[in-house]
Design a protein around this motif. Structure first.
Motif, PDB file in Angstrom:
ATOM      1  N   ALA A 238       9.085  79.725  43.057  1.00  0.00           N
ATOM      2  CA  ALA A 238       9.454  79.256  44.402  1.00  0.00           C
ATOM      3  C   ALA A 238       9.118  80.283  45.477  1.00  0.00           C
ATOM      4  CB  ALA A 238      10.944  78.923  44.434  1.00  0.00           C
ATOM      5  N   GLY A 239       8.552  81.432  45.064  1.00  0.00           N
ATOM      6  CA  GLY A 239       8.180  82.451  46.028  1.00  0.00           C
ATOM      7  C   GLY A 239       9.263  83.471  46.333  1.00  0.00           C
ATOM      8  N   ASN A 240      10.392  83.402  45.613  1.00  0.00           N
ATOM      9  CA  ASN A 240      11.449  84.396  45.808  1.00  0.00           C
ATOM     10  C   ASN A 240      11.007  85.713  45.169  1.00  0.00           C
ATOM     11  OD1 ASN A 240      13.362  82.473  46.947  1.00  0.00           O
ATOM     12  ND2 ASN A 240      13.446  81.639  44.880  1.00  0.00           N
ATOM     13  N   VAL A 241      11.248  86.816  45.875  1.00  0.00           N
ATOM     14  CA  VAL A 241      10.783  88.123  45.418  1.00  0.00           C
ATOM     15  C   VAL A 241      11.973  89.011  45.066  1.00  0.00           C
ATOM     16  CG1 VAL A 241       9.484  90.194  46.065  1.00  0.00           C
ATOM     17  CG2 VAL A 241       8.731  87.941  46.869  1.00  0.00           C
TER      18      VAL A 241
ATOM     19  N   ASP B  51      15.149  76.312  44.675  1.00  0.00           N
ATOM     20  CA  ASP B  51      15.431  77.641  44.112  1.00  0.00           C
ATOM     21  C   ASP B  51      15.373  78.680  45.220  1.00  0.00           C
ATOM     22  OD1 ASP B  51      15.626  79.977  42.632  1.00  0.00           O
ATOM     23  OD2 ASP B  51      13.614  79.832  41.795  1.00  0.00           O
ATOM     24  N   THR B  52      16.513  79.308  45.488  1.00  0.00           N
ATOM     25  CA  THR B  52      16.551  80.362  46.509  1.00  0.00           C
ATOM     26  C   THR B  52      16.950  81.705  45.914  1.00  0.00           C
ATOM     27  OG1 THR B  52      18.849  79.818  47.044  1.00  0.00           O
ATOM     28  CG2 THR B  52      17.142  78.721  48.339  1.00  0.00           C
ATOM     29  N   GLU B  53      17.076  81.761  44.589  1.00  0.00           N
ATOM     30  CA  GLU B  53      17.523  82.990  43.924  1.00  0.00           C
ATOM     31  C   GLU B  53      16.321  83.817  43.458  1.00  0.00           C
ATOM     32  OE1 GLU B  53      20.186  84.077  40.037  1.00  0.00           O
ATOM     33  OE2 GLU B  53      20.784  82.342  41.233  1.00  0.00           O
ATOM     34  N   ALA B  54      16.295  85.080  43.872  1.00  0.00           N
ATOM     35  CA  ALA B  54      15.202  85.982  43.495  1.00  0.00           C
ATOM     36  C   ALA B  54      15.325  86.394  42.032  1.00  0.00           C
ATOM     37  CB  ALA B  54      15.226  87.221  44.383  1.00  0.00           C
TER      38      ALA B  54
ATOM     39  N   THR C 244      14.288  88.597  34.668  1.00  0.00           N
ATOM     40  CA  THR C 244      14.931  87.314  34.384  1.00  0.00           C
ATOM     41  C   THR C 244      15.026  86.534  35.693  1.00  0.00           C
ATOM     42  OG1 THR C 244      17.129  88.298  34.657  1.00  0.00           O
ATOM     43  CG2 THR C 244      16.284  88.151  32.413  1.00  0.00           C
ATOM     44  N   ASP C 245      14.993  85.205  35.561  1.00  0.00           N
ATOM     45  CA  ASP C 245      15.076  84.347  36.738  1.00  0.00           C
ATOM     46  C   ASP C 245      15.841  83.090  36.351  1.00  0.00           C
ATOM     47  OD1 ASP C 245      14.170  83.820  39.547  1.00  0.00           O
ATOM     48  OD2 ASP C 245      13.295  82.072  38.569  1.00  0.00           O
TER      49      ASP C 245
END
Length: 103
Positions: free
Chosen positions: A73-76, A2-5, A32-33
């Motif tokens: 995943a840590g995406n902000v 997952d690379t999407e914030a 939303t994510d």
């Protein structure tokens, strides 16, 4: 991976404008994510982290509220609301009977 914030959608006006002395009530945001569910967010007002958004409306000024959400995943993701507190417009001078005063 997952690379999407997360996406943060502000509720209410942005910028929000009110007069000196009027109370400010923040309407918050929704997050939303693509993979994480039920994410919350943190808020800072003018750089100070606050659990509940509070803005001093006793004087004119511009304030920044930053909403931040982090997924599993840590995406902000962040979103910013500007709150403008405006001084009241100056009243025209009036005489004792309400007549305009001639300088």
């Amino acid at each position: 991976a997952d690379t999407e914030a997360p996406t943060i959608a502000l509720q209410g006006a942005n910028p929000a404008t009110l007069q000196v002395g009027e109370p400010y009530s923040d309407l918050g945001a929704t997050v939303t994510d693509n993979t994480s569910l039920n994410l919350g967010y943190t808020t800072t007002v003018n750089g100070v982290e606050m659990a509940t958004v509070q803005i001093d409306t006793s004087f004119a000024g511009t304030h920044q509220i930053v909403y931040t959400a982090t997924d599993g995943a840590g995406n902000v993701g962040t979103a910013t609301r500007t709150v403008v507190v405006e001084a009241p417009a100056s009243e025209p001078l009036a005489g004792s009977e309400g007549e305009p005063v001639t300088p």
